[in-house]
Every structure is written in structure tokens, then in C-alpha cells.
Design an enzyme around this catalytic site. Sequence first.
Site, PDB file in Angstrom:
ATOM      1  N   GLY A   1       7.012   2.793  -6.176  1.00  0.00           N
ATOM      2  CA  GLY A   1       7.142   1.582  -6.994  1.00  0.00           C
ATOM      3  C   GLY A   1       5.911   1.324  -7.838  1.00  0.00           C
ATOM      4  O   GLY A   1       5.995   1.144  -9.048  1.00  0.00           O
ATOM      5  N   ALA A   2       4.755   1.309  -7.191  1.00  0.00           N
ATOM      6  CA  ALA A   2       3.516   1.018  -7.908  1.00  0.00           C
ATOM      7  C   ALA A   2       2.338   1.311  -6.990  1.00  0.00           C
ATOM      8  O   ALA A   2       2.527   1.569  -5.801  1.00  0.00           O
ATOM      9  CB  ALA A   2       3.464  -0.445  -8.337  1.00  0.00           C
TER      10      ALA A   2
ATOM     11  N   GLU B   1      -0.073  -1.972   4.568  1.00  0.00           N
ATOM     12  CA  GLU B   1       1.262  -2.149   3.995  1.00  0.00           C
ATOM     13  C   GLU B   1       2.069  -3.260   4.679  1.00  0.00           C
ATOM     14  O   GLU B   1       2.697  -4.073   4.014  1.00  0.00           O
ATOM     15  CB  GLU B   1       2.035  -0.833   3.981  1.00  0.00           C
ATOM     16  CG  GLU B   1       1.419   0.237   3.065  1.00  0.00           C
ATOM     17  CD  GLU B   1       1.220  -0.206   1.614  1.00  0.00           C
ATOM     18  OE1 GLU B   1       1.812  -1.228   1.211  1.00  0.00           O
ATOM     19  OE2 GLU B   1       0.467   0.463   0.883  1.00  0.00           O
TER      20      GLU B   1
ATOM     21  N   GLU C   1      -1.892   0.346  -6.023  1.00  0.00           N
ATOM     22  CA  GLU C   1      -2.912  -0.697  -6.079  1.00  0.00           C
ATOM     23  C   GLU C   1      -4.312  -0.223  -6.436  1.00  0.00           C
ATOM     24  O   GLU C   1      -5.291  -0.863  -6.032  1.00  0.00           O
ATOM     25  CB  GLU C   1      -2.944  -1.394  -4.717  1.00  0.00           C
ATOM     26  CG  GLU C   1      -3.505  -0.547  -3.549  1.00  0.00           C
ATOM     27  CD  GLU C   1      -2.464   0.154  -2.692  1.00  0.00           C
ATOM     28  OE1 GLU C   1      -1.335   0.377  -3.187  1.00  0.00           O
ATOM     29  OE2 GLU C   1      -2.779   0.487  -1.536  1.00  0.00           O
ATOM     30  N   ASN C   2      -4.494   0.874  -7.179  1.00  0.00           N
ATOM     31  CA  ASN C   2      -5.826   1.367  -7.530  1.00  0.00           C
ATOM     32  C   ASN C   2      -6.748   0.210  -7.937  1.00  0.00           C
ATOM     33  O   ASN C   2      -6.354  -0.669  -8.682  1.00  0.00           O
ATOM     34  CB  ASN C   2      -5.727   2.333  -8.704  1.00  0.00           C
ATOM     35  CG  ASN C   2      -4.579   3.290  -8.564  1.00  0.00           C
ATOM     36  OD1 ASN C   2      -4.514   4.033  -7.606  1.00  0.00           O
ATOM     37  ND2 ASN C   2      -3.630   3.229  -9.498  1.00  0.00           N
TER      38      ASN C   2
ATOM     39  N   GLU D   1      -2.931   8.117  -3.804  1.00  0.00           N
ATOM     40  CA  GLU D   1      -2.502   7.862  -2.439  1.00  0.00           C
ATOM     41  C   GLU D   1      -1.321   8.797  -2.152  1.00  0.00           C
ATOM     42  O   GLU D   1      -0.452   8.933  -3.011  1.00  0.00           O
ATOM     43  CB  GLU D   1      -2.051   6.409  -2.247  1.00  0.00           C
ATOM     44  CG  GLU D   1      -1.783   6.099  -0.774  1.00  0.00           C
ATOM     45  CD  GLU D   1      -1.368   4.646  -0.512  1.00  0.00           C
ATOM     46  OE1 GLU D   1      -1.239   3.869  -1.471  1.00  0.00           O
ATOM     47  OE2 GLU D   1      -1.172   4.320   0.652  1.00  0.00           O
TER      48      GLU D   1
ATOM     49  N   HIS E   1       2.520  -7.841  -4.797  1.00  0.00           N
ATOM     50  CA  HIS E   1       2.171  -6.914  -3.712  1.00  0.00           C
ATOM     51  C   HIS E   1       0.916  -6.101  -4.078  1.00  0.00           C
ATOM     52  O   HIS E   1      -0.045  -6.055  -3.311  1.00  0.00           O
ATOM     53  CB  HIS E   1       3.350  -5.984  -3.448  1.00  0.00           C
ATOM     54  CG  HIS E   1       3.123  -4.949  -2.394  1.00  0.00           C
ATOM     55  ND1 HIS E   1       3.536  -5.106  -1.086  1.00  0.00           N
ATOM     56  CD2 HIS E   1       2.511  -3.752  -2.439  1.00  0.00           C
ATOM     57  CE1 HIS E   1       3.191  -4.051  -0.390  1.00  0.00           C
ATOM     58  NE2 HIS E   1       2.556  -3.198  -1.188  1.00  0.00           N
ATOM     59  N   GLU E   2       0.946  -5.480  -5.248  1.00  0.00           N
ATOM     60  CA  GLU E   2      -0.195  -4.629  -5.627  1.00  0.00           C
ATOM     61  C   GLU E   2      -1.445  -5.478  -5.821  1.00  0.00           C
ATOM     62  O   GLU E   2      -2.542  -5.073  -5.437  1.00  0.00           O
ATOM     63  CB  GLU E   2       0.112  -3.828  -6.895  1.00  0.00           C
ATOM     64  CG  GLU E   2       1.386  -2.979  -6.839  1.00  0.00           C
ATOM     65  CD  GLU E   2       1.521  -2.112  -5.611  1.00  0.00           C
ATOM     66  OE1 GLU E   2       0.494  -1.703  -5.041  1.00  0.00           O
ATOM     67  OE2 GLU E   2       2.677  -1.850  -5.184  1.00  0.00           O
TER      68      GLU E   2
ATOM     69  N   HIS F   1      -3.011  -6.347  -2.510  1.00  0.00           N
ATOM     70  CA  HIS F   1      -3.738  -5.224  -1.903  1.00  0.00           C
ATOM     71  C   HIS F   1      -5.231  -5.275  -2.221  1.00  0.00           C
ATOM     72  O   HIS F   1      -6.037  -4.660  -1.521  1.00  0.00           O
ATOM     73  CB  HIS F   1      -3.191  -3.897  -2.430  1.00  0.00           C
ATOM     74  CG  HIS F   1      -2.099  -3.286  -1.595  1.00  0.00           C
ATOM     75  ND1 HIS F   1      -2.154  -3.198  -0.220  1.00  0.00           N
ATOM     76  CD2 HIS F   1      -0.935  -2.678  -1.960  1.00  0.00           C
ATOM     77  CE1 HIS F   1      -1.061  -2.582   0.217  1.00  0.00           C
ATOM     78  NE2 HIS F   1      -0.306  -2.268  -0.810  1.00  0.00           N
TER      79      HIS F   1
HETATM   80  N1  PHE Z   1       0.451   1.978  -1.841  1.00  0.00           N
HETATM   81  C1  PHE Z   1       1.598   1.746  -2.674  1.00  0.00           C
HETATM   82  C2  PHE Z   1       2.091   0.366  -2.319  1.00  0.00           C
HETATM   83  O1  PHE Z   1       2.764   0.158  -1.361  1.00  0.00           O
HETATM   84  C3  PHE Z   1       2.716   2.703  -2.487  1.00  0.00           C
HETATM   85  C4  PHE Z   1       2.442   4.120  -2.854  1.00  0.00           C
HETATM   86  C5  PHE Z   1       2.198   5.054  -1.875  1.00  0.00           C
HETATM   87  C6  PHE Z   1       2.459   4.511  -4.165  1.00  0.00           C
HETATM   88  C7  PHE Z   1       1.983   6.373  -2.174  1.00  0.00           C
HETATM   89  C8  PHE Z   1       2.258   5.813  -4.478  1.00  0.00           C
HETATM   90  C9  PHE Z   1       2.021   6.756  -3.496  1.00  0.00           C
HETATM   91  O2  PHE Z   1       1.763  -0.574  -2.909  1.00  0.00           O
HETATM   92 ZN    ZN Z   2       1.620  -1.511  -0.646  1.00  0.00          ZN
END
Ligand code: PHE
Ligand code: ZN
Length: 897
Positions: free
Chosen positions: A266-267, A325, A269-270, A127, A302-303, A306
Site C-alpha cells: 500500500g505505502a 505494524e 513510511e520512509n 522494507e 498510518h504512514e 509510523h
Molecule cells: N511498512 C509498510 C506499512 O505497513 C508496508 C510495507 C512493507 C511496504 C513492506 C512495502 C514493503 O506501512
Molecule cells: Zn505500517
Amino acid sequence: MRDGQPHAIYLKDYQAPDYLIEHTTLDVDLGEDETRVRASIRFNANPEGKGKRELTLDGGKDLDTRSIAIDGRKLSHNEYKIEGETLTLFEVPEQFVLETEVLIKPQDNMALSGLYKSGDMFCTQCEAEGFRHITWYLDRPDVLSEFETTITADKSAYPVLLSNGNAVAREDLGDRHRVTWHDPFLKPAYLYALVAGDLEHIEDHFVTMSGRRVTLQIFTEAHNIDKVDFAMESLKTSMRWDEEVYGREYDLDIFMIVAVDSFNMGAMENKGLNIFNTSCVLAHPETTTDAAFQRVESVVAHEYFHNWSGNRVTCRDWFQLSLKEGFTVLRDQQFSCDQWSPSVCRIEQVQMLRSAQFPEDAGPMAHPIRPPSFIEINNFYTATVYEKGAEVVGMLATLLGPDAFRRGTDLYFDRHDGQAVTTEDFVQAMIDASGADLDQFQTWYHQAGTPEIEAKGHYDAVAKTYTLTLRQATPPTPGQSEKKPLHMPITLGLVGECGSDLVFDIEGCSAREIKGPDGYSRVLELRESEQVFVLTGVTSKPIPSVARHFSAPVKWIIDYSLEDLAFLSRHDSDGFNRWEAGQRLAIHLIDALERGNDGVSCDEASAMFLSVMTHHLKEALNVADSDVDGAGLAYNLSLPGLAFLGELRAEINVDSLVKARNAVKRMVADRCFDELSAVLEAALSDDSFAMTAEAVGRRALVNVCLDYLLASQRDEAVAIAERVYRGADNMTLWAGALRAVVGSELPSAPAARAWMLEDFYARGQKDALVMDLWFSIQAASGREGAVERVKALMAHPDYTLKNPNRMRSVIGAFAGQNVSGFHESTGAGYSLLADTIIELDRFNPQMAARMLGPLTRWRKYGAARGGLMKAALEKIQAQAERSPDVFEVVGKSLSDA
Ligand code: PHE
Ligand code: ZN
């Protein structure tokens, strides 16, 4: 993009893709010198496309393309064109399989986007647009594909090979080995992940509401494996919570989390394989503060959340980022409020909003939660998209009430499962499920800026009515000079003379009631620029408690008297507004001191403020008997931060503002020294560490008291801090005592500082996150000589710009938290930041652009400092080799619009 001017792309230009991808097979052969990626992608013409038979794919300059074939036939050079970052196939059939082979060098990828190395392991971050650095692709979120990945790597260096979904095949090749993963869920490429490393893991399981058993695994390098139990507990709690509160069940048979040292955010959500910055997953009492524990819990949640809000239902394009988000932040906030004290959680959320989002929304980068255009999407992972986005969805929940809101989210998930959708689709589901009129509400999605609302009240003792007049206006933001009135919920309570809530009615409207055990509120709906609410049946003269639980992301102007504020800070049934009343009093006092007002009003405000502080200290002394918990009391005792105070001023005079705030702090410290010490002693416990609200509250009280005591003029405070440090068994107190001593001007502080820093450093040698804290506590200290100290930290052997956590621990802490140091009057702080950003931009543009934040608001700092800040921006702008990321932020900051 480094050559030529980067250009903006617009939401209004959105077009459906001409092709969709049915299936993607990747064969990734990992090597130390180069990595070979073979992709086999099955394309089908999109019935909703424009029927073009030329196809352009996204890639990067880092792809060394070795072959391109369609349906098994190798293409000759006149059948395609590689130009910049695109591959165009001139003539393709309606359905075909594209096979490509590229070589990449993850070991040289310092931007940390795509496939890269974090220490000895390989990992990915796709992402927003990282996948294109792995292979040629239609790298956009509205193209959803099934993925199958085969990873081949050296067996001893990379015994663990992971990707999304389920492992379906393993093969031993002698020195090397191979694993194939298959993800049955369709997903856009930004949710793709791959990990290879020498990792250990812990394993647990979760039985879903329909009785399926899910395997849960958390992977880290061996030296961190003792720090992931808390994250595992958080994961299981989140999974249960999402079933109970949102009816969402996990869908794969396995859910994995991997911790990596080098990570921009931070992290991530793959699908089925979340990748986490170590700072958001590792937790252990001896290395992790309570705030960091709570952050781990909320980021894990949070992750995980997602998986539905983001993965099962994803975004049509990146302008819709807040769709996933904003909503997911709201969900993690609701989750945290359910685990801890709801008002303390709310205070933390609002502090974050006020210190980060309000300034952004008032500066040159101001944008609506759904931006109409951008140059670089990575610049839009902002406090506005995330935090204000969460506030907007939260307002929907407040307006609709819990039942209708849940019907709305059910309908949204149900209707759009497997689709890539827009924020309008989200609001439409809310409308269809509730029948509410939300036309005007949509304005929140395309109007930037923080609304200001003025409230005026009048009590009529004869008629027993209270008339509340609300007037709203939103200041202009770049490109948006005209603002419309917004529709928002105002949760209102009336506090009666004896301190309890009055029950009341509202003339001519049916505002939802919120009844608590000892509270009564109603949800007013503000829609007009000026609106009058007549509250009836008000039996005695009330003090209004406006916007309880901070029901809308706005700035309030309410002409409370000092007495009203002191009263509310004691009696308001809403914990958030109790804190808020105390903050208003503090603001009042700091303002009066800064303006150098006549002694009388300063004295009056000081007396009132001290009486409130004394009240809270009394409660804190007996926290077990108080109805407010320790963490809540610690917040009630804390002063508003400099970022928020600055935001309240048209122009920030750093010197007088810091001086005024310090004076208030010192006054409390000197006048309440004995009470503060008593609270500290009472809160120090002999029990061993526990991560409970009660224990967290006690540690918060110890730290807030230390912070004051070390700002007093009594040198004995240093010995108190030393004793706390020596007696502690956890990072919250070690860090709290160190921070207080590092910031202190007391005569014996230097000696204490020396041994504490040395001790802390020794702890940091065993743990990178502790070392980050060692750096950040020093970089954030506002004591004299900050710029020199920061330069010394940057020359330290343990410092590196290449690791984002370490970089942030110095540069982020200095520019973001050290107001007096960063704004040192010669401009040395600005130059230091500018030079660092220029260097950082050569290899990690995303991080470089993020670090620009503090400079962008140069217009607010007056002619002298503002001019120096502007000059720093101009120096960055003059660089020949600046990334689109930095180009966009600097350009917008310097433009006159
Ligand atoms: N999508 C992630 C989140 O908010 C944030 C993120 C965005 C991580 C871009 C890496 C790169 O949970
Ligand atoms: Zn997120």
C-alpha cells in the site's frame, strides 16, 4: 537463495551486531543503462557485540561490485570474499570507513524491492530487506545510521531528486544535475528512500503544537496532480490528531509523499519521504469510490503515524514487526473511528479480520503476531501481524482504560526514542505506567490461532443476579498443539426488557465501567479456561450484549434465541453488536437452508430475518430521522460474506454454501423489492458530490439496494441500475451499478452490462486505477463461465502481470473474491492461478507468494476440490526455479504438521 534449500531463521538465535554504523554517505548516479552507487560507511565495533573482527555484509546478486576500500586503501582479493548474497571482510579494525562502488540496473528490477523504475521514474522500496539490493550494508533494523545522499541524474528526464531529510546542496552540471539530502535522524536502512522523476507537486504547511512550521509536499506525475488534495487534507488531520491523542509532534521541517504506479504494497513510511502506491493516495470523486477515499485517508494516517511508532522507535529484528505494524494499525483505526462513525469503522475492521485473519490463523501459515521463525520475512506482512496485532494492542487499551494506556504509550515513546526494541519492551512500558498485571497477556504474542469462547447465561429473578459462564479454548495450529488460556477484555452490557441498558455490579471484582449517553457496559477480564461472573443488581431479565465493539479477536458461541437476536438487532445500544445480532440471524438462516433443515425452522428463521430487514429498511427510508447513519444501515442490511461463512464451517461445500446465501439474498430481494426501491430513490440525491458521512451513507444505501434488486427476479431492476449509472457523478455509484449489473442473471442484464462496461472502460483509459476497477469488477463476478472470462481479461491489451495493481485487480479479485468462479468444480480456476503464480514468481516473488493464499486452505474444501487444490500446489512446488517466498508458503501448505 535460488540454489539450494532456503532455510529458516529463528528469533531465539538473535545476536546483537558486532558493528554499528555511525554514518552512511551515498553517491547515486542514475543512468538508463546502469546506476553507479558509491557508499562510504563509517563502522564502529559494537560494545555489545561479541568482539569479532570479521564482518559480513548483506548484498544481492544484482550488485556488480567494482571496488572495495577500507580507510582509503583498496582491498586486494584475499582480504574479502563475495559469496552468494554476502560480502565478508576478513580482518577489520575497531573503527573504519568502508568505501564501495557497485553498479546496479534498476530498470531490470521487476521484484520492486530496492531501487527500481515505476514507469519513467526511479524509486526505492527498502522494507524489509531491499536496501541490500542498492549497496553492501548491515541491512538489519537494529543498525541505525545517519544518512547523506547525493543523487545525480539527467536534468530534463528527472528534474525532481528526493531523499530523506533536508536538501542541503544543489548543483547544476549542464545536462545533468545533482542534489544532496541529509537526514539528521538515525534510522535503519529499511527506512531509506530515493526518488527521481519528472514530477509535479502540491504544497501546504502545518504548524506543530510547539509552533514549528512544517512544509508538506505531495508529488505525482502531471496527469494525477488534480487528485492529491484529499490526501493533503488527510495528512494535516492526521498530524493534528497524533498531537492531540498521542502527544506526538512531527520532527523534520519537511514531509513529502510521492505517488508511484508500481508498488507491491500500500505505502511505505520512509523517514520524511513516504512512498505510496497511487491506489492509496490519489482520490477524486470521478475516479475513486468512497471506500477508496477512506482507504487513502487511513493509509496516509498510518504512514504518518509510523514516524513515531516505527521510525523514532523501531524494531530490533523482523520478528518484532507487529511492534510497529500492530500498534500503527490500531492508531490508524482509532483515527478513522474519530473521523467517521465508530461503529461502522469497527464493523469494517472486524469484517476484514474475519475474512482474512481468521482463515489465516486456522490454516497452514498460522503464526503468532510475533512469529518464532521464518524463511522469508516478506511472507509475514500478514493480516495476523497487522490486524490481529492491532487487536492485541487494542485489548491493552481496553483493559487499561484510556488514561493508563496513554501513560503507557508516552512512557514507551519516551523510554525508547531512538532505539530498536521488542514487543516485550512495549508491554513492559504498559505495565510500568499502569501497574497492571500483564504476565498472562503476553501469551497473545506467541500463541497462534483464534480462541473460541462459549457463553452461557442464567437469570435468577429472586436474587436479581445474572450468572455468565465463559469457556475459552484455542484450536491447535501447526507446531503448537497445546494452547494456554488467554487474558482478554470482554465488554459486556445487559439489555433490559424495554430495550435500554441495565446498570449492574459484579460480585468480587472491580470491572471498569463504560458509560455512554444511552449505554452502560463493564469490562470483564477473562483469564481462566472457564470463568463464572455473577452480575448483581440486575432488576429485570436481561439479554446479554457480549463483547461490545468486538472487544477481543475471538469466535463466539452464544445460544441466543431468534427472538433475542431480533431484539438486539433493534435495541442494543452498541452499534457494532446491533449489526452483529443481524449477522447472527443471517448465519442462522443460511445454515438452516444449507443443511436443508426441516421447513419449520427455515420458515421461522426466514420470518424473523425478514422482519429485521424490514425494520432496517424502514429506518433507511427515513435515514435523517434514524439514530443509525446510512453507512451503518447499509451494513445492517448486508449479508455476511462467503469468506466468513466458510470459516464457520468445518468443511466448506462451495456449491451448497453459495446456493444457500444466494437464496437468502434473492428472498430479501423479492420480498422487499418495493421497500428496497423506495430506499434507493430516497437515498439518491440531486446534490453534487460531497465526502461527508451523510453523503457516504446515502451512496452506501443506494449500492446495497442495487445489489439486492439485481439479485431479484424482476427485470425492471436492470433499468433502475441503468438510471443510477446514468445519473451519477461519482465513482461510488458508477462502480456500484456496474458491479450489480455484472453479477446479475436478469434477462436484460447482458445489454446493460455491455454499454456500461464500454462506458466504464472509456473512463479507465484516462485513469489506471479506474481501469483496475474495470478489471476487478469483472474478475470478481460469480456468474457462470468465470474462468473463461478471467482468461479473456488476462489476454486484454491493458492487462499486465508486471504492475501489481493490475495483476491484483484480476488475479487477486478472482482467487480472493470470486468464490464460485475460483472453486469451479473442474479445478480450472486452481490451474489458472497456479500457472499465473509460476510465471509471476520468475520476476516478483513477493507478489507470487501473496497470491498463494486462496490455495493454502485446500484441506477445508473436501476430498474432490481439496485434491485439485493440492495438485495445483504440487505443480508449483515441482518448479525448479521457485523463490524462497513461494517455497515457504507452498512447503508449509503441503506439510503434514
Ligand atoms: N511498512 C509498510 C506499512 O505497513 C508496508 C510495507 C512493507 C511496504 C513492506 C512495502 C514493503 O506501512
Ligand atoms: Zn505500517
